[in-house]
Design an enzyme around this catalytic site. Structure first.
Site, mmCIF file in Angstrom:
data_model
loop_
_atom_site.group_PDB
_atom_site.id
_atom_site.type_symbol
_atom_site.label_atom_id
_atom_site.label_comp_id
_atom_site.label_asym_id
_atom_site.label_seq_id
_atom_site.Cartn_x
_atom_site.Cartn_y
_atom_site.Cartn_z
ATOM 1 N N LYS A 282 42.401 -8.441 -30.733
ATOM 2 C CA LYS A 282 43.414 -9.125 -31.533
ATOM 3 C C LYS A 282 42.750 -10.144 -32.451
ATOM 4 C CE LYS A 282 46.079 -12.874 -31.062
ATOM 5 N NZ LYS A 282 46.302 -13.234 -32.458
ATOM 6 N N GLU B 289 34.113 -18.980 -26.102
ATOM 7 C CA GLU B 289 33.406 -19.739 -27.151
ATOM 8 C C GLU B 289 34.424 -20.675 -27.772
ATOM 9 O OE1 GLU B 289 30.274 -19.527 -27.501
ATOM 10 O OE2 GLU B 289 29.997 -17.751 -26.244
ATOM 11 N N CYS C 239 32.565 -23.387 -36.641
ATOM 12 C CA CYS C 239 32.419 -24.093 -35.356
ATOM 13 C C CYS C 239 31.079 -24.813 -35.279
ATOM 14 C CB CYS C 239 32.588 -23.123 -34.200
ATOM 15 S SG CYS C 239 31.501 -21.702 -34.315
ATOM 16 N N GLU D 33 38.060 -32.744 -32.328
ATOM 17 C CA GLU D 33 37.674 -31.765 -33.346
ATOM 18 C C GLU D 33 38.695 -31.763 -34.489
ATOM 19 O OE1 GLU D 33 38.016 -27.539 -32.386
ATOM 20 O OE2 GLU D 33 36.064 -27.220 -33.316
#
Ligand code: NDP
Length: 481
Positions: free
Chosen positions: A173, A248, A282, A384
């Site tokens: 997905k 991750e 990232c 973040e």
């Protein structure tokens, strides 16, 4: 309006419930396609197809499997321009970035694992006078791959390629926000001669179709890249089912810049590591720590160059930054800039939404933003943001730099700038991080372990690590005599 379809059992099919969701073009803020709002029923169909395909795919010779994956990578390469345009339109990133980074890397991912599997061997352990152990590594079966929107085909293929190469069937997905190149991949699989049911691509939202993939008992492993909160939910759901998990997750990466660095090289690389892909990688460094003797010089040069970086629509060849991926994400980033001001930060450049002329006047653009004057432990420096926003902070000693760098819950990547070899070793060793670059950023060798520590993830991707993740080891001992 174009309607994307799921790719199940080797063909494109509509979602069973007939429902679709809007797909926006970030550069204009307009809906330009519809994507399936898939649910559990579509997962059931995909699992059924994958179950039937698994004996065919896992028993195929490695050479044959490898050839199909090489053809798949060549298919993307042949259609490079179409993929580049689609990725840029769907994500908002500059066309030049999709052309130089995203799509070439997707080609490499398939090619790398197609050839790696032909060299993948397992161990044997001889016990003198007693017997021998040998380890077999077999594919797991059906595996789920779920990926984010920032590097759409790049990260999607980074999971799918090793899973397929190892002999698994895949239910994948992509992010609902950037589905287009994953949609195009089905056709490449057909043309490469991949047996039906080996690769199934489902579109829709995380809480609906993503969750159904995570929960399906016949899907034995989940490889996930995305936010830490989502990863936590997936671990909580899949853990008790004893699924293999590779996670991750997010990051808040530090750049540690010492006064003895090569200044020019550091400056141009730091601009890239801060703002490439609008800061939505990232691995981007968002907390920049600079040794005090060069702090003012760095600040002046960094602000001067960044304030000249052009924010523009993705097909503008001069665009250094394109559009932010979605309106919701743009609002999130702007709210963090407001928070930084509340926390006492000074915006040295940027800080605002950019309004381009029509037809891009409704697009989602933000100026590259540099903030100073914040404490290392404030929310802006701990959470973040995942956008074109960085903070700069001076430091006096190596210990202080390391303390601040290691102070977040994350530990994905870090960069160190110094010409002192001893210090480079010392600081690299002490950084709580899965990946460290010294005097460089984003130099990637696909054989190396990739992943983070602490809340940045569990497990490693890349090279043998990925092939080990996507296989089950069995040790067999045979007694001598
Ligand atoms: P999300 O965690 O929101 O989403 C990632 C994927 O998971 C999407 O496909 C999403 O679906 C899906 N998802 C969401 N909820 C569920 C659920 N309950 N069950 C199953 N699947 C679900 O991340 P973003 O897409 O916003 O990506 C940004 C994040 O990814 C950042 O935190 C960034 O640091 C991280 N990232 C980490 C990398 C690494 O290698 N460590 C690399 C790149 C990004 P939907 O389509 O609905 O969003």
């Amino acid at each position: 309006m174009e309607k994307l379809q799921n790719f199940i059992n080797g063909t494109y099919v509509p979602p069973k419930n007939g429902q679709y969701i809007d797909n926006y073009e970030p550069a204009t803020g307009q809906v330009y396609a519809l994507i399936p709002d898939s649910d559990e029923e579509d997962v059931l169909a995909a699992v059924d197809a994958a179950e039937k395909a698994f004996p065919i795919w896992s028993n195929m010779s490695i050479e044959e499997r490898s050839k199909i994956l090489v053809r798949l990578s060549e298919g993307i390469e042949r259609n490079m321009d179409e993929f580049v345009q689609a990725e840029s339109r769907d994500n908002g990133k500059p066309v030049s970035l999709a052309a130089h980074v995203d799509i070439p890397r997707a080609v490499s991912n398939f090619h790398f694992f197609a050839t790696a599997i032909t060299h993948f061997a397992s161990e044997s352990h001889h016990m003198e006078g007693v017997g021998i152990n040998f380890t077999t590594r077999k594919p797991i079966g059906i595996v789920g791959c779920i990926s984010p929107w920032n590097l759409p085909l790049y990260l999607f293929s980074w999971k799918i390629a090793p899973a397929l190469a190892a002999g698994n069937c895949v239910i994948a997905k992509p992010s609902e926000i950037t589905p287009y190149t994953a949609y195009m991949l089905g056709k490449m699989a057909q043309e490469a001669g991949m047996p039906a049911g080996v690769l199934n691509i489902l579109h829709g939202t995380g809480p609906k179709v993503g969750d159904a993939i995570v929960k399906h008992p016949k899907i034995k492993a989940i490889s996930f890249t995305g936010g830490t909160k989502t990863g936590e939910y997936i671990a909580r759901t899949a853990g008790p089912m004893f699924k293999k998990l590779s996670l991750e997750l997010g990051g808040k990466n530090p750049n540690i810049i010492f006064a003895d660095c090569n200044f020019d090289d550091m400056l141009s690389t730091t601009i890239r590591s801060s703002f490439a892909n609008q800061g939505q990688i990232c691995l981007c460094g968002s907390r920049i720590f600079v040794e005090r003797p060069i702090y003012e010089k760095f600040k002046e040069a960094f602000v001067a160059k960044v304030s000249r970086s052009k924010v523009s629509f993705p097909s503008d060849p001069e665009a250094k930054l394109g559009a932010i991926v979605s309106e919701a994400h743009m609002e999130k980033i702007l709210s963090y800039i407001a928070l930084a001001k509340e926390e006492g930060g000074t915006v040295l450049t940027g800080g605002n939404r950019v309004h381009l002329p029509a037809p891009h006047d409704q697009g989602y653009y933000i100026e590259p933003t540099i903030i100073e004057g914040l404490s290392y432990d404030c929310r802006t420096n701990q959470e973040e943001i995942f956008g074109p926003v960085v903070t700069i902070t001076p430091f006096d000693t190596e210990e202080e730099a390391l303390m601040m760098a290691n102070s977040t819950m994350y530990g994905l990547a870090g960069t160190i700038w110094t010409t002192n070899l001893n210090r480079a070793h010392r600081v690299a060793d002490q950084l709580q991080s899965g990946i460290v670059w010294v005097n460089a950023w984003l130099v990637r060798d696909l054989r190396t372990p990739f992943g983070g520590v602490k809340a940045s993830g569990v497990g490693r991707e890349g090279g043998w690590e990925a092939l080990r993740f996507f296989t089950e080891a069995k040790n067999i001992f045979i007694k001598y005599e």
